[in-house]
Write a protein that holds these residues in place. Structure first.
Motif, PDB file in Angstrom:
ATOM      1  N   VAL A 195       0.435  -0.963  -0.316  1.00 39.60           N
ATOM      2  CA  VAL A 195      -0.087  -0.210  -0.781  1.00 39.60           C
ATOM      3  C   VAL A 195       1.136   1.744  -0.092  1.00 39.60           C
ATOM      4  CG1 VAL A 195      -1.705   1.382   1.430  1.00 39.60           C
ATOM      5  CG2 VAL A 195      -1.840  -1.801   0.962  1.00 39.60           C
ATOM      6  N   VAL A 196       0.781   2.065  -0.668  1.00 35.38           N
ATOM      7  CA  VAL A 196       1.017   3.276  -1.122  1.00 35.38           C
ATOM      8  C   VAL A 196       0.424   4.405  -1.297  1.00 35.38           C
ATOM      9  CG1 VAL A 196       2.956   4.303  -2.395  1.00 35.38           C
ATOM     10  CG2 VAL A 196       3.237   2.306  -2.147  1.00 35.38           C
ATOM     11  N   PHE A 197       0.425   4.842  -0.236  1.00 32.92           N
ATOM     12  CA  PHE A 197      -0.235   6.669  -0.437  1.00 32.92           C
ATOM     13  C   PHE A 197       0.677   8.127  -1.127  1.00 32.92           C
ATOM     14  CE2 PHE A 197      -2.007   4.562   3.116  1.00 32.92           C
ATOM     15  CZ  PHE A 197      -3.205   4.896   2.908  1.00 32.92           C
ATOM     16  N   ALA A 198       0.706   8.984  -2.204  1.00 35.12           N
ATOM     17  CA  ALA A 198       0.878   9.379  -2.366  1.00 35.12           C
ATOM     18  C   ALA A 198       0.001  10.825  -3.059  1.00 35.12           C
ATOM     19  CB  ALA A 198       1.183   8.749  -3.984  1.00 35.12           C
ATOM     20  N   PRO A 199      -0.101  11.314  -3.105  1.00 30.89           N
ATOM     21  CA  PRO A 199      -0.443  13.051  -4.096  1.00 30.89           C
ATOM     22  C   PRO A 199      -1.230  12.613  -4.881  1.00 30.89           C
ATOM     23  CG  PRO A 199       1.546  13.330  -3.370  1.00 30.89           C
ATOM     24  CD  PRO A 199       1.309  12.332  -3.313  1.00 30.89           C
ATOM     25  N   VAL A 200      -2.252  13.292  -5.226  1.00 31.54           N
ATOM     26  CA  VAL A 200      -3.279  12.646  -6.615  1.00 31.54           C
ATOM     27  C   VAL A 200      -2.667  12.883  -7.590  1.00 31.54           C
ATOM     28  CG1 VAL A 200      -5.242  12.685  -5.361  1.00 31.54           C
ATOM     29  CG2 VAL A 200      -4.733  14.617  -6.576  1.00 31.54           C
ATOM     30  N   ASP A 201      -1.712  13.502  -7.623  1.00 33.57           N
ATOM     31  CA  ASP A 201      -0.699  14.256  -8.902  1.00 33.57           C
ATOM     32  C   ASP A 201       0.140  13.111  -9.267  1.00 33.57           C
ATOM     33  OD1 ASP A 201      -0.033  15.464  -7.093  1.00 33.57           O
ATOM     34  OD2 ASP A 201       0.998  16.660  -9.029  1.00 33.57           O
ATOM     35  N   VAL A 202       0.608  12.067  -8.840  1.00 34.56           N
ATOM     36  CA  VAL A 202       1.499  11.928  -8.659  1.00 34.56           C
ATOM     37  C   VAL A 202       1.430   9.999  -8.942  1.00 34.56           C
ATOM     38  CG1 VAL A 202       3.878  10.318  -7.028  1.00 34.56           C
ATOM     39  CG2 VAL A 202       2.860  12.899  -7.155  1.00 34.56           C
ATOM     40  N   GLU A 203       2.256   9.926  -9.840  1.00 38.60           N
ATOM     41  CA  GLU A 203       1.573   8.163  -9.904  1.00 38.60           C
ATOM     42  C   GLU A 203       2.432   7.443  -9.419  1.00 38.60           C
ATOM     43  OE1 GLU A 203       1.649   7.271 -15.012  1.00 38.60           O
ATOM     44  OE2 GLU A 203       1.579   8.936 -14.949  1.00 38.60           O
ATOM     45  N   ILE A 204       2.090   6.077  -9.174  1.00 36.52           N
ATOM     46  CA  ILE A 204       2.845   5.064  -8.568  1.00 36.52           C
ATOM     47  C   ILE A 204       3.120   3.995 -10.142  1.00 36.52           C
ATOM     48  CG2 ILE A 204       3.375   3.343  -7.123  1.00 36.52           C
ATOM     49  CD1 ILE A 204       3.157   6.251  -5.763  1.00 36.52           C
ATOM     50  N   ARG A 205       4.328   3.386  -9.984  1.00 36.82           N
ATOM     51  CA  ARG A 205       4.419   2.114 -10.717  1.00 36.82           C
ATOM     52  C   ARG A 205       5.462   1.287  -9.915  1.00 36.82           C
ATOM     53  NH1 ARG A 205       5.570   4.989 -16.962  1.00 36.82           N
ATOM     54  NH2 ARG A 205       3.534   6.486 -17.174  1.00 36.82           N
ATOM     55  N   TYR A 206       5.269   0.486 -10.804  1.00 34.72           N
ATOM     56  CA  TYR A 206       6.759  -0.453  -9.849  1.00 34.72           C
ATOM     57  C   TYR A 206       7.232  -1.782 -11.455  1.00 34.72           C
ATOM     58  CZ  TYR A 206       2.430  -4.827  -9.564  1.00 34.72           C
ATOM     59  OH  TYR A 206       2.226  -5.430 -10.149  1.00 34.72           O
ATOM     60  N   ARG A 207       8.602  -2.197 -10.680  1.00 32.80           N
ATOM     61  CA  ARG A 207       8.439  -3.477 -11.272  1.00 32.80           C
ATOM     62  C   ARG A 207       9.388  -4.252 -10.061  1.00 32.80           C
ATOM     63  NH1 ARG A 207      13.721  -0.441 -14.553  1.00 32.80           N
ATOM     64  NH2 ARG A 207      12.519   1.023 -15.319  1.00 32.80           N
ATOM     65  N   ILE A 208       9.353  -5.523 -10.784  1.00 30.73           N
ATOM     66  CA  ILE A 208       9.518  -6.757 -10.037  1.00 30.73           C
ATOM     67  C   ILE A 208      10.747  -7.036 -10.476  1.00 30.73           C
ATOM     68  CG2 ILE A 208       9.285  -9.476  -9.051  1.00 30.73           C
ATOM     69  CD1 ILE A 208       6.674  -6.993  -8.219  1.00 30.73           C
ATOM     70  N   TRP A 209      12.015  -7.052  -8.958  1.00 30.31           N
ATOM     71  CA  TRP A 209      12.886  -7.321  -9.716  1.00 30.31           C
ATOM     72  C   TRP A 209      14.129  -9.016  -9.062  1.00 30.31           C
ATOM     73  CZ3 TRP A 209      16.924  -4.492 -12.178  1.00 30.31           C
ATOM     74  CH2 TRP A 209      15.634  -3.383 -12.312  1.00 30.31           C
ATOM     75  N   ARG A 210      14.492  -9.369  -9.665  1.00 30.56           N
ATOM     76  CA  ARG A 210      14.985 -11.097  -9.521  1.00 30.56           C
ATOM     77  C   ARG A 210      16.634 -10.986  -8.773  1.00 30.56           C
ATOM     78  NH1 ARG A 210      14.763 -15.858 -12.728  1.00 30.56           N
ATOM     79  NH2 ARG A 210      15.039 -17.794 -10.272  1.00 30.56           N
TER      80      ARG A 210
END
Length: 167
Positions: free
Chosen positions: A144-159
């Motif tokens: 769970v990540v809270f961010a300002p409404v104008d900010v996008e959250i993306r992610y990658r899975i690292w191995r």
């Protein structure tokens, strides 16, 4: 007369089967969102001006060898320079539960390299934060990540690769 009797029974039976199947399918698809909502009950709601981003990770046998790279950014109109925004990802804990969640803080203005752009054109692009932490992979709890409404959250899975020794 016997034919119409069996035709009527078959029609009623077919309708019953269709109703049962439609309820079974809708129940199966509704179970996932309900389960997701149940898992999120422990986490706070997003405060005003913030958005709660939730990442559900699939169960893996090698979770200790994986990390989740969280990418914070915004879509901006930029020129040919390299651009970044400043931000931090603060780890917080849900009182009484011990579950961790993250809050994006310190989101600043876009910084760039300030080199001359020959054609002076601009384009919309995703501008990333300079801070991209790697978090523990845990499929048992949502990330769970809270961010300002104008900010996008993306992610990658690292191995991770194989372990090596130092010289």
């Amino acid at each position: 007369m016997a034919t119409s009797f069996w035709a009527g029974k078959a029609a009623k039976y077919s309708i019953s089967v269709l109703v049962f199947l439609s309820l079974a399918v809708s129940g199966a698809s509704a179970a996932e969102p309900r389960q997701a909502r149940d898992e999120l009950k422990a986490f706070p709601e997003a405060p005003a001006g913030q958005q709660r981003h939730v990442i559900f990770l699939p169960k893996r046998s090698d979770e200790d060898e994986r990390r989740v790279g969280v990418i914070v950014g915004r879509t901006e109109l930029v020129d040919c320079n390299r651009h970044t925004i400043g931000s931090q990802l603060e780890k917080r804990t849900v009182d009484g539960w011990g579950y961790d969640y993250y809050v994006v803080t310190g989101v600043g203005a876009v910084a760039s390299t300030r080199m001359a752009c020959p054609d002076n054109t601009k384009k919309k692009t995703f501008v990333r934060s300079s801070d991209e932490p790697l978090l523990r992979y845990n499929s048992r709890l949502p990330l769970v990540v809270f961010a300002p409404v104008d900010v996008e959250i993306r992610y990658r899975i690292w191995r991770a690769g194989r372990e090596r020794t130092t010289d």
